[in-house]
Enzyme design. Sequence first.
Site, PDB file in Angstrom:
ATOM      1  N   SER A 106      -2.465  -0.535  14.160  1.00  0.00           N
ATOM      2  CA  SER A 106      -0.998  -0.485  14.203  1.00  0.00           C
ATOM      3  C   SER A 106      -0.546  -0.154  15.611  1.00  0.00           C
ATOM      4  O   SER A 106      -1.250   0.554  16.346  1.00  0.00           O
ATOM      5  CB  SER A 106      -0.505   0.610  13.252  1.00  0.00           C
ATOM      6  OG  SER A 106       0.868   0.872  13.466  1.00  0.00           O
ATOM      7  N   TYR A 142      -1.185   9.575  10.192  1.00  0.00           N
ATOM      8  CA  TYR A 142      -1.246   8.112  10.069  1.00  0.00           C
ATOM      9  C   TYR A 142      -1.529   7.480  11.435  1.00  0.00           C
ATOM     10  O   TYR A 142      -2.454   6.669  11.578  1.00  0.00           O
ATOM     11  CB  TYR A 142       0.067   7.567   9.491  1.00  0.00           C
ATOM     12  CG  TYR A 142       0.143   6.052   9.536  1.00  0.00           C
ATOM     13  CD1 TYR A 142      -0.606   5.272   8.656  1.00  0.00           C
ATOM     14  CD2 TYR A 142       0.938   5.397  10.476  1.00  0.00           C
ATOM     15  CE1 TYR A 142      -0.563   3.882   8.706  1.00  0.00           C
ATOM     16  CE2 TYR A 142       0.987   4.011  10.539  1.00  0.00           C
ATOM     17  CZ  TYR A 142       0.249   3.261   9.653  1.00  0.00           C
ATOM     18  OH  TYR A 142       0.284   1.889   9.715  1.00  0.00           O
TER      19      TYR A 142
HETATM   20  N1  LIG Z   1       3.960  -3.444   7.393  1.00  0.00           N
HETATM   21  C1  LIG Z   1       4.116  -2.925   8.594  1.00  0.00           C
HETATM   22  O1  LIG Z   1       5.236  -2.840   9.116  1.00  0.00           O
HETATM   23  C2  LIG Z   1       2.917  -2.435   9.370  1.00  0.00           C
HETATM   24  C3  LIG Z   1       3.096  -1.988  10.692  1.00  0.00           C
HETATM   25  C4  LIG Z   1       1.989  -1.577  11.409  1.00  0.00           C
HETATM   26  C5  LIG Z   1       0.732  -1.614  10.842  1.00  0.00           C
HETATM   27  N2  LIG Z   1       0.585  -2.045   9.559  1.00  0.00           N
HETATM   28  C6  LIG Z   1      -0.770  -2.055   8.996  1.00  0.00           C
HETATM   29  O2  LIG Z   1      -0.952  -3.285   8.320  1.00  0.00           O
HETATM   30  C7  LIG Z   1      -1.813  -3.101   7.203  1.00  0.00           C
HETATM   31  C8  LIG Z   1      -1.133  -3.658   5.948  1.00  0.00           C
HETATM   32  O3  LIG Z   1       0.006  -2.886   5.709  1.00  0.00           O
HETATM   33  P1  LIG Z   1       1.135  -3.037   4.581  1.00  0.00           P
HETATM   34  O4  LIG Z   1       1.339  -1.678   4.046  1.00  0.00           O
HETATM   35  O5  LIG Z   1       2.280  -3.682   5.147  1.00  0.00           O
HETATM   36  O6  LIG Z   1       0.482  -3.745   3.418  1.00  0.00           O
HETATM   37  P2  LIG Z   1       0.060  -5.166   2.813  1.00  0.00           P
HETATM   38  O7  LIG Z   1      -1.045  -5.784   3.564  1.00  0.00           O
HETATM   39  O8  LIG Z   1       1.284  -5.988   2.580  1.00  0.00           O
HETATM   40  O9  LIG Z   1      -0.478  -4.605   1.405  1.00  0.00           O
HETATM   41  C9  LIG Z   1      -1.401  -3.529   1.291  1.00  0.00           C
HETATM   42  C10 LIG Z   1      -2.564  -3.955   0.410  1.00  0.00           C
HETATM   43  O10 LIG Z   1      -3.486  -2.873   0.254  1.00  0.00           O
HETATM   44  C11 LIG Z   1      -3.604  -2.518  -1.126  1.00  0.00           C
HETATM   45  N3  LIG Z   1      -3.773  -1.069  -1.187  1.00  0.00           N
HETATM   46  C12 LIG Z   1      -2.910  -0.122  -0.748  1.00  0.00           C
HETATM   47  N4  LIG Z   1      -3.387   1.104  -0.999  1.00  0.00           N
HETATM   48  C13 LIG Z   1      -4.585   0.934  -1.603  1.00  0.00           C
HETATM   49  C14 LIG Z   1      -5.562   1.821  -2.136  1.00  0.00           C
HETATM   50  N5  LIG Z   1      -5.397   3.149  -2.109  1.00  0.00           N
HETATM   51  N6  LIG Z   1      -6.679   1.300  -2.689  1.00  0.00           N
HETATM   52  C15 LIG Z   1      -6.862  -0.032  -2.756  1.00  0.00           C
HETATM   53  N7  LIG Z   1      -5.983  -0.931  -2.259  1.00  0.00           N
HETATM   54  C16 LIG Z   1      -4.849  -0.448  -1.709  1.00  0.00           C
HETATM   55  C17 LIG Z   1      -2.305  -3.027  -1.771  1.00  0.00           C
HETATM   56  O11 LIG Z   1      -2.403  -3.307  -3.164  1.00  0.00           O
HETATM   57  P3  LIG Z   1      -2.194  -2.166  -4.300  1.00  0.00           P
HETATM   58  O12 LIG Z   1      -0.935  -1.428  -3.942  1.00  0.00           O
HETATM   59  O13 LIG Z   1      -2.124  -2.923  -5.593  1.00  0.00           O
HETATM   60  O14 LIG Z   1      -3.407  -1.300  -4.230  1.00  0.00           O
HETATM   61  C18 LIG Z   1      -2.113  -4.332  -1.001  1.00  0.00           C
HETATM   62  O15 LIG Z   1      -2.962  -5.350  -1.481  1.00  0.00           O
HETATM   63  C19 LIG Z   1      -2.118  -1.600   7.131  1.00  0.00           C
HETATM   64  O16 LIG Z   1      -3.354  -1.348   7.735  1.00  0.00           O
HETATM   65  C20 LIG Z   1      -1.000  -0.976   7.940  1.00  0.00           C
HETATM   66  O17 LIG Z   1      -1.382   0.255   8.531  1.00  0.00           O
HETATM   67  C21 LIG Z   1       1.642  -2.453   8.808  1.00  0.00           C
END
Ligand SMILES: NC(=O)c1ccc[n+]([C@@H]2O[C@H](COP(=O)([O-])OP(=O)(O)OC[C@H]3O[C@@H](n4cnc5c(N)ncnc54)[C@H](OP(=O)(O)O)[C@@H]3O)[C@@H](O)[C@H]2O)c1
Length: 294
Positions: free
Chosen positions: A147, A160
């Site tokens: 991130s 985080y």
């Molecule tokens: N979105 C942003 O703005 C952003 C910004 C910077 C970095 N990131 C990084 O990008 C990555 C994806 O982030 P996102 O939150 O946007 O999500 P995403 O990729 O849209 O979804 C998260 C995925 O992880 C699964 N998941 C979450 N917690 C889990 C757990 N405890 N055990 C097993 N599976 C789990 C969720 O399904 P379930 O809920 O069904 O388990 C879903 O499939 C992360 O590493 C995050 O730190 C995101």
Amino acid sequence: MGAVADYNARYGPWAMVIGGSVGLGEALARELARRGMNVVITARGQDKLDLAAKRIRADFGVEAKTIAADLSDPAILDLLLAGLAGTEVDFLIYNAALEHGGEFIVQDMDRHLANIHVNCTVPTVLVHHFARRMAARGRGGIVISSSLAAAQGLYAWSSYSASKAYENLLAQTLWYELRPKGVDVTSFMIGSTYTPNFQHNQKVRQTPFAESRTPADLPEGTQVPQDPQDAAQGLFAQLDKEWLPMVYANPRDEENARRLAALTLAERVTLTSDAVRRSFEAAPGAKDGKAQLM
Ligand SMILES: NC(=O)c1ccc[n+]([C@@H]2O[C@H](COP(=O)([O-])OP(=O)(O)OC[C@H]3O[C@@H](n4cnc5c(N)ncnc54)[C@H](OP(=O)(O)O)[C@@H]3O)[C@@H](O)[C@H]2O)c1
């Protein structure tokens, strides 16, 4: 989209995306399928996994399997291996993360430890297991989702952002160590991305993107979060050409990072943290501290 590389030929038949059911994780799994790989997607919720797997099979004609498992489970590696039932993983993406936020001493310790477990301990355990096997076969690919929050300390995201810095450096070191063994590794640097999780957090705080990625009357200078598909395609467009220790999801994030890097560290921590603090303070319920819990 133009021609893409053949990852089945380059790495082998099977990829696994940890956190691959929705949003960014689903978009990453689809890019692997577009490049000819069968995919195993994991998450907690079976229904969303099933839907994503069905779409992948229909759109790309590859196999798609699902494993429902919680990364907080102490037996997570065994659960995944049981679900894989002997299928070797040729390409691994560790995408899922925990994002408990709020001021450090206001948060209970179990929330910080949960962030550290899911974002540091579990990726280390999984990458160690699968990377060893890839190295023994002489080929493989590994992407760890980090991130922009990893670039400096950040108000309300202490454990985080620190955990994302850990993932970033883990991937960079493995880029160097595993390359001679035929295993490609990169850290995926992600800025704000319009995933269901992102949207949920916006709703909790009633911030501008709660209902739409491109709302009308956005405050001047506010950057629109990227579409998950664009972020995933940005990553793979780079990986098709060359693996770097770290790849930004898009040029805008890279430019922002470069601009921030030109500041002193004190300026950087203050500028980025002030922006986050203002957004927390603007949230309904901020006065009683509830808005800090995410
Ligand atoms: N979105 C942003 O703005 C952003 C910004 C910077 C970095 N990131 C990084 O990008 C990555 C994806 O982030 P996102 O939150 O946007 O999500 P995403 O990729 O849209 O979804 C998260 C995925 O992880 C699964 N998941 C979450 N917690 C889990 C757990 N405890 N055990 C097993 N599976 C789990 C969720 O399904 P379930 O809920 O069904 O388990 C879903 O499939 C992360 O590493 C995050 O730190 C995101």
